[in-house]
Enzyme design. Structure first.
Site, PDB file in Angstrom:
ATOM      1  N   HIS A 193       0.825  -1.212   0.000  1.00  0.00           N
ATOM      2  CA  HIS A 193       0.000   0.000   0.000  1.00  0.00           C
ATOM      3  C   HIS A 193       0.855   1.255   0.000  1.00  0.00           C
ATOM      4  CE1 HIS A 193       0.245   0.880   4.424  1.00  0.00           C
ATOM      5  NE2 HIS A 193       0.174  -0.425   4.582  1.00  0.00           N
TER       6      HIS A 193
ATOM      7  N   ASP B 134       6.098   0.426   6.850  1.00  0.00           N
ATOM      8  CA  ASP B 134       4.648   0.317   6.653  1.00  0.00           C
ATOM      9  C   ASP B 134       4.159   1.460   5.757  1.00  0.00           C
ATOM     10  OD1 ASP B 134       2.018  -0.516   6.925  1.00  0.00           O
ATOM     11  OD2 ASP B 134       1.735   0.454   8.855  1.00  0.00           O
TER      12      ASP B 134
ATOM     13  N   GLU C 111      -4.965   1.889   2.427  1.00  0.00           N
ATOM     14  CA  GLU C 111      -5.083   0.719   3.299  1.00  0.00           C
ATOM     15  C   GLU C 111      -5.240   1.128   4.752  1.00  0.00           C
ATOM     16  OE1 GLU C 111      -3.675  -2.394   6.079  1.00  0.00           O
ATOM     17  OE2 GLU C 111      -2.797  -0.426   5.722  1.00  0.00           O
ATOM     18  N   GLU C 112      -4.564   2.200   5.157  1.00  0.00           N
ATOM     19  CA  GLU C 112      -4.471   2.528   6.568  1.00  0.00           C
ATOM     20  C   GLU C 112      -5.790   2.959   7.194  1.00  0.00           C
ATOM     21  OE1 GLU C 112      -2.242   1.637   8.305  1.00  0.00           O
ATOM     22  OE2 GLU C 112      -0.260   1.882   7.441  1.00  0.00           O
TER      23      GLU C 112
ATOM     24  N   ASP D  12       3.120  -6.477   3.440  1.00  0.00           N
ATOM     25  CA  ASP D  12       2.712  -5.410   4.350  1.00  0.00           C
ATOM     26  C   ASP D  12       3.031  -5.805   5.785  1.00  0.00           C
ATOM     27  OD1 ASP D  12       1.641  -3.128   5.435  1.00  0.00           O
ATOM     28  OD2 ASP D  12      -0.443  -3.778   5.274  1.00  0.00           O
TER      29      ASP D  12
ATOM     30  N   HIS E 232       3.217   2.400  12.641  1.00  0.00           N
ATOM     31  CA  HIS E 232       2.330   3.556  12.863  1.00  0.00           C
ATOM     32  C   HIS E 232       2.958   4.637  13.746  1.00  0.00           C
ATOM     33  CE1 HIS E 232      -1.556   1.011  11.957  1.00  0.00           C
ATOM     34  NE2 HIS E 232      -0.681   1.009  10.966  1.00  0.00           N
TER      35      HIS E 232
END
Length: 466
Positions: free
Chosen positions: A288, A300, A334-335, A362, A433
């Site tokens: 992503h 990520d 995606e997030e 991912d 994140h």
């Protein structure tokens, strides 16, 4: 002196070759040579690493709807066009546009033991703000939804609910620990609001003890009051929990100016090499393109994006002409919405496309361990039959498991195999994140090994199908 583990792997591979019929042995030797060439090329090329450097350092954080996300789309298109693929195109998708606003403020206040001390927090994606003045209230700590329900409105109304369930560190695979804790982030604000809470704090989703808060998406429910929700760093969570035991009447102050703006037009970026014999059979490899806004989105999912493009570069550079169509998809959103994955599946279904397999990267750019499959026993057996070719490169773990969020919407569209690339998981949630998910945290060789492993599996799928 060779290690016992290496000798075991070599002996297993040798035994598998001896047991094969003559024609199968010829194929094994040819495939083994091709895979060796893939690894040689991947491990001596700097293309994917430099692509990651540009994506993270020149473009940076790429939250859906942001100017940086738009820049990443154009970058992805240009990189794939330079590979001289058969097709490169953009696929329109409307995405959410949430903005964080000012840097958040979190503070334990009115504590009898420490007075007022700062506590690092980060607004959860999609959260409403507190207003300019912020919000202060007493705190009630819970470790489960059941515990929250038992407290009832009487003990929750007007308070900040503090969800403090840590990772279960007895899980060897940290993805399992994450799965066992993340529901409080996604569903915590709604559950707390139903009982009259005015705000939510959620322990950061990591097995490490840090001062860094880990953001992530939360969700609201129609008809339920939207209350501010923030992640609190694990060290601050430990401190808050300890203070609450001696001083249950202390308060917490939080200030967040986050808000959700109207949806924005964005794109999935797609490039493909047409199959020479069965072009209607499609093999997708993807990651992503969007990321959270705090760091650089390196693990990520910058690594997944550049690894997916590297699969196509390796095929072009080595002159591999796949029998089936190989398509790289850089998914958007995606997030905090999964809109890119859903749009891709929706269009694939409308076109009647036939997907043989989809591979998603991912889980970070760490040392490769294997692949997990959402599919049939027959498909798993076929993948495991290739272990003699893949095991010499460290790809031992091939079994049933999660495929991936972006490829998940393809499930049910024929007999598609959903495959998750699985690197070593031990460090992933140190960075996941956060503001420290940066280019410097990615080891070039580990990431290159992952790209080579993905390309090797794609090659085998293109040659033999499932």
């Amino acid at each position: 002196m060779l290690s016992k583990k290496y000798l075991r792997t070599a002996l297993v591979a040798a035994a598998a070759v001896v047991a094969m019929p003559a024609m199968a042995q010829q194929n094994y030797k040819a495939d083994s040579t091709t895979i060796k060439n893939i690894y040689n090329n991947a491990l001596t090329s700097f293309d994917s690493y430099e692509n990651l450097r540009y994506l993270t350092k020149q473009i940076g954080a790429r939250l859906s709807g942001s100017p940086q996300a738009a820049a990443a789309v154009e970058w992805g298109r240009q990189v794939m066009e330079e590979l001289d693929l058969d097709t490169v195109y953009l696929q329109e998708v409307m995405v959410p546009h949430w903005v964080r606003g000012d840097k958040e403020v979190g503070r334990i206040i009115n504590s009898k033991l420490v007075g007022a001390i700062d506590a690092p927090i980060a607004a959860l994606g999609g959260s409403v703000g507190t207003g300019d003045k912020g919000l202060s209230a007493e705190v009630v700590e819970v470790k489960s939804f059941e515990e929250l329900e038992k407290l009832g409105k009487k003990n929750v109304k007007g308070k900040i609910v503090f969800f403090n369930r840590p990772f279960d560190n007895t899980h060897v695979q940290t993805m399992s620990a994450y799965s066992g804790a993340v529901d409080q982030r996604g569903g915590g604000p709604v559950a707390a609001a139903k009982l009259g809470a005015v705000g939510v704090l959620v322990r950061s989703m990591t097995n490490d003890y840090q001062d860094v808060p880990h953001t992530g998406s939360t969700r609201y429910e129609e008809g339920v009051t939207k209350i501010p929700a923030a992640a609190i760093s694990t060290n601050a969570a430990e401190k808050l929990s300890s203070l609450l035991k001696d001083d249950p009447n202390l308060k917490f102050y939080m200030r967040m100016t986050s808000e959700t703006l109207p949806d924005v037009l964005s794109y999935n970026v797609i490039g493909e090499i047409k199959g020479t014999e069965r072009p209607e059979d499609i093999i997708v490899v993807g990651g992503h393109l969007d990321s959270w806004d705090l760091g650089e989105g390196a693990h990520d999912d910058g690594t997944g994006v550049v690894q997916s493009m590297e699969v196509l570069r390796l095929m072009k550079d080595l002159g591999i002409k796949p029998k089936r169509t190989v398509r790289a998809v850089l998914f958007m959103n995606e997030e905090n919405g999964l809109r890119g994955g859903r749009k891709y599946a929706e269009i694939a279904k409308a076109k009647g496309e036939k997907h043989l397999a989809a591979i998603e990267s991912d889980a970070g750019g760490f040392t490769p361990r294997g692949f997990s499959l959402e599919g049939s026993e027959a498909q798993l057996k076929k993948l495991q039959n290739w272990k003699p070719l893949l095991a010499p490169y460290g790809l031992h773990d091939i079994g049933h498991g999660h495929g991936g969020a972006d490829i998940g919407p393809l499930k049910g569209q024929g007999n598609v195999a959903l495959i998750g690339f699985r690197p070593d998981s031990q460090r992933y949630f140190d960075y996941h994140h956060t503001a420290i998910d940066t280019f410097e945290q990615v080891n070039r060789r580990e990431m290159q090994l992952g790209a080579a492993g993905m390309a090797s599996l794609v090659y085998l799928l293109s040659e033999y199908g499932l």
